[in-house]
Design a protein around this motif. Structure first.
Motif, PDB file in Angstrom:
ATOM      1  N   GLY A 111       0.811  -1.210   0.000  1.00 11.85           N
ATOM      2  CA  GLY A 111       0.000   0.000   0.000  1.00 11.85           C
ATOM      3  C   GLY A 111       0.838   1.250   0.000  1.00 11.85           C
ATOM      4  O   GLY A 111       2.008   1.251  -0.408  1.00 11.85           O
ATOM      5  N   CYS A 112       0.265   2.348   0.481  1.00 12.34           N
ATOM      6  CA  CYS A 112       0.956   3.634   0.472  1.00 12.34           C
ATOM      7  C   CYS A 112       2.132   3.619   1.432  1.00 12.34           C
ATOM      8  O   CYS A 112       2.022   3.156   2.565  1.00 12.34           O
ATOM      9  CB  CYS A 112      -0.012   4.749   0.854  1.00 12.34           C
ATOM     10  SG  CYS A 112      -1.236   5.089  -0.413  1.00 12.34           S
ATOM     11  N   LEU A 113       3.254   4.148   0.978  1.00  6.99           N
ATOM     12  CA  LEU A 113       4.451   4.252   1.804  1.00  6.99           C
ATOM     13  C   LEU A 113       4.738   5.730   2.101  1.00  6.99           C
ATOM     14  O   LEU A 113       4.554   6.188   3.220  1.00  6.99           O
ATOM     15  CB  LEU A 113       5.640   3.608   1.099  1.00  6.99           C
ATOM     16  CG  LEU A 113       6.983   3.733   1.835  1.00  6.99           C
ATOM     17  CD1 LEU A 113       6.968   2.910   3.114  1.00  6.99           C
ATOM     18  CD2 LEU A 113       8.140   3.322   0.924  1.00  6.99           C
ATOM     19  N   ILE A 114       5.188   6.478   1.110  1.00  7.26           N
ATOM     20  CA  ILE A 114       5.419   7.917   1.268  1.00  7.26           C
ATOM     21  C   ILE A 114       4.159   8.644   0.805  1.00  7.26           C
ATOM     22  O   ILE A 114       3.620   8.352  -0.264  1.00  7.26           O
ATOM     23  CB  ILE A 114       6.634   8.370   0.449  1.00  7.26           C
ATOM     24  CG1 ILE A 114       7.895   7.643   0.926  1.00  7.26           C
ATOM     25  CG2 ILE A 114       6.841   9.873   0.564  1.00  7.26           C
ATOM     26  CD1 ILE A 114       9.117   7.912   0.064  1.00  7.26           C
ATOM     27  N   VAL A 115       3.701   9.595   1.628  1.00  6.12           N
ATOM     28  CA  VAL A 115       2.426  10.244   1.334  1.00  6.12           C
ATOM     29  C   VAL A 115       2.527  11.758   1.525  1.00  6.12           C
ATOM     30  O   VAL A 115       3.410  12.261   2.208  1.00  6.12           O
ATOM     31  CB  VAL A 115       1.302   9.711   2.256  1.00  6.12           C
ATOM     32  CG1 VAL A 115       1.057   8.221   2.019  1.00  6.12           C
ATOM     33  CG2 VAL A 115       1.621   9.978   3.735  1.00  6.12           C
TER      34      VAL A 115
ATOM     35  N   SER B 251      -0.365   4.330   8.802  1.00  6.19           N
ATOM     36  CA  SER B 251      -0.372   2.938   9.258  1.00  6.19           C
ATOM     37  C   SER B 251       1.030   2.345   9.382  1.00  6.19           C
ATOM     38  O   SER B 251       1.189   1.189   9.769  1.00  6.19           O
ATOM     39  CB  SER B 251      -1.202   2.087   8.287  1.00  6.19           C
ATOM     40  OG  SER B 251      -0.689   2.220   6.967  1.00  6.19           O
ATOM     41  N   CYS B 252       2.056   3.122   9.066  1.00  6.26           N
ATOM     42  CA  CYS B 252       3.434   2.611   9.054  1.00  6.26           C
ATOM     43  C   CYS B 252       4.109   2.738  10.427  1.00  6.26           C
ATOM     44  O   CYS B 252       3.878   3.698  11.160  1.00  6.26           O
ATOM     45  CB  CYS B 252       4.278   3.372   8.025  1.00  6.26           C
ATOM     46  SG  CYS B 252       3.843   3.048   6.305  1.00  6.26           S
ATOM     47  N   GLU B 253       4.957   1.759  10.730  1.00  6.75           N
ATOM     48  CA  GLU B 253       5.834   1.826  11.898  1.00  6.75           C
ATOM     49  C   GLU B 253       7.276   1.808  11.390  1.00  6.75           C
ATOM     50  O   GLU B 253       7.643   0.943  10.597  1.00  6.75           O
ATOM     51  CB  GLU B 253       5.586   0.647  12.837  1.00  6.75           C
ATOM     52  CG  GLU B 253       4.195   0.668  13.465  1.00  6.75           C
ATOM     53  CD  GLU B 253       3.976  -0.475  14.429  1.00  6.75           C
ATOM     54  OE1 GLU B 253       4.966  -1.163  14.775  1.00  6.75           O
ATOM     55  OE2 GLU B 253       2.818  -0.689  14.830  1.00  6.75           O
ATOM     56  N   LEU B 254       8.065   2.768  11.850  1.00  3.88           N
ATOM     57  CA  LEU B 254       9.423   2.964  11.345  1.00  3.88           C
ATOM     58  C   LEU B 254      10.435   2.765  12.469  1.00  3.88           C
ATOM     59  O   LEU B 254      10.274   3.308  13.558  1.00  3.88           O
ATOM     60  CB  LEU B 254       9.545   4.387  10.774  1.00  3.88           C
ATOM     61  CG  LEU B 254      10.930   4.887  10.368  1.00  3.88           C
ATOM     62  CD1 LEU B 254      11.490   4.085   9.207  1.00  3.88           C
ATOM     63  CD2 LEU B 254      10.858   6.374  10.008  1.00  3.88           C
TER      64      LEU B 254
ATOM     65  N   ILE C 168       9.128  -2.860   4.259  1.00  3.42           N
ATOM     66  CA  ILE C 168       9.956  -2.042   3.372  1.00  3.42           C
ATOM     67  C   ILE C 168      11.281  -1.760   4.072  1.00  3.42           C
ATOM     68  O   ILE C 168      11.308  -1.352   5.240  1.00  3.42           O
ATOM     69  CB  ILE C 168       9.264  -0.710   3.025  1.00  3.42           C
ATOM     70  CG1 ILE C 168       7.878  -0.936   2.422  1.00  3.42           C
ATOM     71  CG2 ILE C 168      10.146   0.117   2.089  1.00  3.42           C
ATOM     72  CD1 ILE C 168       7.866  -1.620   1.077  1.00  3.42           C
ATOM     73  N   ILE C 169      12.358  -2.006   3.363  1.00  3.79           N
ATOM     74  CA  ILE C 169      13.690  -1.650   3.852  1.00  3.79           C
ATOM     75  C   ILE C 169      14.134  -0.383   3.126  1.00  3.79           C
ATOM     76  O   ILE C 169      14.096  -0.312   1.897  1.00  3.79           O
ATOM     77  CB  ILE C 169      14.708  -2.785   3.619  1.00  3.79           C
ATOM     78  CG1 ILE C 169      14.274  -4.057   4.350  1.00  3.79           C
ATOM     79  CG2 ILE C 169      16.097  -2.349   4.073  1.00  3.79           C
ATOM     80  CD1 ILE C 169      14.204  -3.912   5.861  1.00  3.79           C
ATOM     81  N   ILE C 170      14.553   0.600   3.914  1.00  4.19           N
ATOM     82  CA  ILE C 170      15.028   1.872   3.356  1.00  4.19           C
ATOM     83  C   ILE C 170      16.522   1.997   3.616  1.00  4.19           C
ATOM     84  O   ILE C 170      16.986   1.778   4.743  1.00  4.19           O
ATOM     85  CB  ILE C 170      14.295   3.062   3.994  1.00  4.19           C
ATOM     86  CG1 ILE C 170      12.807   3.008   3.620  1.00  4.19           C
ATOM     87  CG2 ILE C 170      14.908   4.394   3.557  1.00  4.19           C
ATOM     88  CD1 ILE C 170      11.979   4.057   4.312  1.00  4.19           C
ATOM     89  N   ARG C 171      17.256   2.347   2.571  1.00  2.77           N
ATOM     90  CA  ARG C 171      18.702   2.562   2.699  1.00  2.77           C
ATOM     91  C   ARG C 171      19.036   3.966   2.235  1.00  2.77           C
ATOM     92  O   ARG C 171      18.590   4.418   1.180  1.00  2.77           O
ATOM     93  CB  ARG C 171      19.478   1.539   1.871  1.00  2.77           C
ATOM     94  CG  ARG C 171      19.344   0.115   2.405  1.00  2.77           C
ATOM     95  CD  ARG C 171      20.104  -0.883   1.537  1.00  2.77           C
ATOM     96  NE  ARG C 171      20.116  -2.212   2.122  1.00  2.77           N
ATOM     97  CZ  ARG C 171      19.120  -3.088   2.000  1.00  2.77           C
ATOM     98  NH1 ARG C 171      18.048  -2.760   1.282  1.00  2.77           N
ATOM     99  NH2 ARG C 171      19.192  -4.274   2.574  1.00  2.77           N
ATOM    100  N   LEU C 172      19.818   4.647   3.061  1.00  4.55           N
ATOM    101  CA  LEU C 172      20.262   6.001   2.753  1.00  4.55           C
ATOM    102  C   LEU C 172      21.778   6.021   2.638  1.00  4.55           C
ATOM    103  O   LEU C 172      22.481   5.620   3.565  1.00  4.55           O
ATOM    104  CB  LEU C 172      19.837   6.956   3.874  1.00  4.55           C
ATOM    105  CG  LEU C 172      18.445   7.576   3.772  1.00  4.55           C
ATOM    106  CD1 LEU C 172      18.039   8.151   5.110  1.00  4.55           C
ATOM    107  CD2 LEU C 172      18.421   8.663   2.719  1.00  4.55           C
TER     108      LEU C 172
ATOM    109  N   LYS D 274       3.793  -2.732   8.694  1.00  7.46           N
ATOM    110  CA  LYS D 274       2.391  -2.438   9.005  1.00  7.46           C
ATOM    111  C   LYS D 274       1.823  -3.641   9.747  1.00  7.46           C
ATOM    112  O   LYS D 274       2.129  -4.792   9.414  1.00  7.46           O
ATOM    113  CB  LYS D 274       1.586  -2.195   7.728  1.00  7.46           C
ATOM    114  CG  LYS D 274       1.929  -0.922   6.986  1.00  7.46           C
ATOM    115  CD  LYS D 274       1.041  -0.769   5.750  1.00  7.46           C
ATOM    116  CE  LYS D 274       1.327   0.516   4.999  1.00  7.46           C
ATOM    117  NZ  LYS D 274       0.447   0.669   3.807  1.00  7.46           N
ATOM    118  N   SER D 275       0.984  -3.389  10.729  1.00  6.13           N
ATOM    119  CA  SER D 275       0.475  -4.470  11.571  1.00  6.13           C
ATOM    120  C   SER D 275      -0.358  -5.477  10.790  1.00  6.13           C
ATOM    121  O   SER D 275      -0.432  -6.641  11.154  1.00  6.13           O
ATOM    122  CB  SER D 275      -0.367  -3.897  12.720  1.00  6.13           C
ATOM    123  OG  SER D 275      -1.455  -3.140  12.201  1.00  6.13           O
ATOM    124  N   ASP D 276      -0.965  -5.046   9.697  1.00  2.00           N
ATOM    125  CA  ASP D 276      -1.843  -5.934   8.936  1.00  2.00           C
ATOM    126  C   ASP D 276      -1.207  -6.408   7.631  1.00  2.00           C
ATOM    127  O   ASP D 276      -1.911  -6.847   6.719  1.00  2.00           O
ATOM    128  CB  ASP D 276      -3.161  -5.230   8.637  1.00  2.00           C
ATOM    129  CG  ASP D 276      -2.955  -3.943   7.832  1.00  2.00           C
ATOM    130  OD1 ASP D 276      -1.796  -3.506   7.699  1.00  2.00           O
ATOM    131  OD2 ASP D 276      -3.960  -3.394   7.345  1.00  2.00           O
TER     132      ASP D 276
END
Length: 512
Positions: free
Chosen positions: A342-346, A439-442, A461-465, A454-456
């Motif tokens: 679903g939606c990640l960056i909004v 709904s995201c936990e980071l 998603i893995i983010i690399r900077l 996300k709980s459901d």
């Protein structure tokens, strides 16, 4: 007397939201409760209170709908004499407010442009109602004097270019048109008919059916308003040559193409987060081989849509910088959506409360998006902005330039992965807020690596900077999910004081 609203007020959109179960006015021993809008809580006015002072402490939106006076229309329809008398007494109090009573420099919505447009039409309706029943000649005189003041203000609004590409202008023009009809000024009425026709044509992009307000929500709202206005003018013997059916068909198809595959709509401009296509609108979704042609038509009004070749990642990038009153300062803002996540960056959404600092310092500001934000500056005046699509629209190269900064953003999509390259030059401290869905936990996994769950959802998603000489922080920020309704959600904030920075922001979906 059985009362039915005339075309003078039937165009007012929220009147359709009242139903027979709504108690618009409740009379109590020491106060009157008024449902000024069916989607908001009732307003309580104490019997002996000063109306201006009582309203001055209320939410600005409640003020707007109270001062529009449209709430009296369902009261008149009810034919309840006691409530009609109580409502007319409150109208008297509003018309008796003197300039001396008003708080100087206040943002009280008594003379808000939207409020006075509806109030003018409602007062003309009340005058007709009272005249038909030979009621309250004193009220009719007050109404005439008040409408004269409203018309003076409306004339200045109509001349002000500030309202170009803003649906409020149609309210200004229609209120003046209805006043001309009431006065029997046929020349002015015809002049305003042409003005309304020209404005509607300038507000809507015919090819896409979108309103040019840089705002998803107002595409829907403006179409309803235009339908109401055309119907009202037709009933007042002033036809408009405007193909609403074609506009609506184009809007539904392009809105469906702009949405993400699960029907989620981006919260671009003054649009609440969490909006979805209706079942009816989903029927207009173009065939897969037609999507690109729809997206290309949206490019010219600032919505740049793309996806990975296998449909696993979708994104939307904007070229908007609040050139419209309902747009936000969001140049190169990018929404990101993943299949089976679903939606990640909004976009953080909107609108929020009128007059609220949070509305202007966050929801409309660059940091409420993932646009380049400069310290102590909620927005920048953009000198130039450009976006160029890659082959098959699997990515974009965008450039946003102001007098003191440059932001180059390149987007590349692959299966379950999106790579965003950021190149920034700035004379001042800067930051980029990557704002995630509510709904995201980071959480941080290691230096430069973050995990979003996300709980459901069974995927993450893995983010690399890949970045040096910067600060990277996780903070909680706000998302607007309805009027005056906010929820907290995580943001990853990259900030620096160095003049030049280049880094990659990579998001990849993996199974938990």
């Amino acid at each position: 007397m059985e009362y039915k609203p005339s075309p003078y007020v039937s165009w007012i959109k929220h009147l359709d939201d009242y139903n027979d179960k709504n108690k618009v006015i409740s009379l109590m021993s020491n106060c009157t409760e008024i449902l000024v809008h069916p989607c908001h809580k009732p307003l309580s006015i104490e019997s002996e209170s000063d109306v201006y002072q009582a309203l001055d402490k209320e939410d600005k939106t409640i003020q707007l709908y109270f001062y529009s006076l449209a709430w009296i229309i369902p009261v008149l329809e009810s034919s309840d004499c006691e409530k009609i008398i109580a409502a007319l007494q409150i109208i008297h109090k509003v018309l008796d407010i003197t300039p001396e009573e008003e708080r100087m420099g206040a943002w009280n919505m008594l003379w808000d442009d939207h409020a006075i447009c509806e109030r003018s039409c409602v007062l003309l309706e009340i005058r007709k109602y009272c005249d038909a029943l030979n009621l309250d000649n004193n009220l009719s005189k007050k109404i005439d004097a008040h409408i004269d003041e409203i018309q003076n203000r409306l004339n200045s609004f109509i001349k002000d270019d500030k309202w170009a590409n803003n649906n409020h202008r149609i309210f200004h023009l229609l209120a003046a048109f209805i006043n001309s009809d009431s006065n029997g000024d046929l020349n002015r009425k015809e002049e305003l008919r042409f003005c309304i026709a020209d404005f509607i044509n300038s507000l809507m992009d015919r090819d896409t059916g979108f309103a040019l307000e840089q705002c998803i929500a107002y595409c829907f709202f403006d179409l309803i308003v235009i339908k109401n206005v055309i119907e009202t003018m037709s009933l007042l013997s002033a036809e408009l040559d405007f193909d609403v059916g074609l506009i609506e068909k184009n809007m539904n198809a392009h809105m469906a193409s702009l949405s993400f595959p699960d029907g989620t709509l981006p919260a671009s401009g003054d649009t609440t987060l969490g909006r979805n296509l209706s079942g009816h609108q989903k029927k207009f979704t173009p065939e897969p081989n037609q999507l690109v042609s729809y997206w290309e038509r949206l490019d010219k009004i600032g919505y740049f849509r793309g996806r990975a070749n296998d449909d696993s990642v979708h994104f939307l990038t904007l070229s908007h910088n609040a050139e419209s009153a309902h747009g936000h300062f969001s140049p190169l803002h990018t929404d990101v959506w993943f299949q089976d996540f679903g939606c990640l960056i909004v976009d953080s959404g909107g609108p929020y409360k009128y007059g609220s600092k949070l509305r202007y310092n966050w929801f409309k500001a660059a940091n409420g998006h993932n646009s380049l934000a400069i310290k102590n500056n909620n927005h920048q005046d953009i000198v130039d902005i450009s976006l160029v699509a890659l082959i098959n629209r699997t990515g974009f190269v965008g450039h946003s330039k102001s007098k003191s900064s440059n932001h180059l953003r390149s987007i590349f999509t692959y299966s379950d992965t999106i790579i965003i390259h950021e190149s920034i030059t700035s004379d001042s401290d800067w930051s980029l807020y990557y704002n995630f869905s509510e709904s995201c936990e980071l959480r941080q996994v290691q230096d430069g690596v973050f995990e979003i769950t996300k709980s459901d959802c069974i995927n993450k998603i893995i983010i690399r900077l890949t970045i040096d000489n910067t600060d990277i922080n996780i903070i909680e920020t706000e998302r607007c999910v309805g009027h005056s309704k906010i929820v907290k959600a995580p943001s990853l904030v990259v900030s620096s004081s160095i003049n030049e920075s280049n880094f990659f922001f990579v998001c990849s979906k993996v199974s938990c």
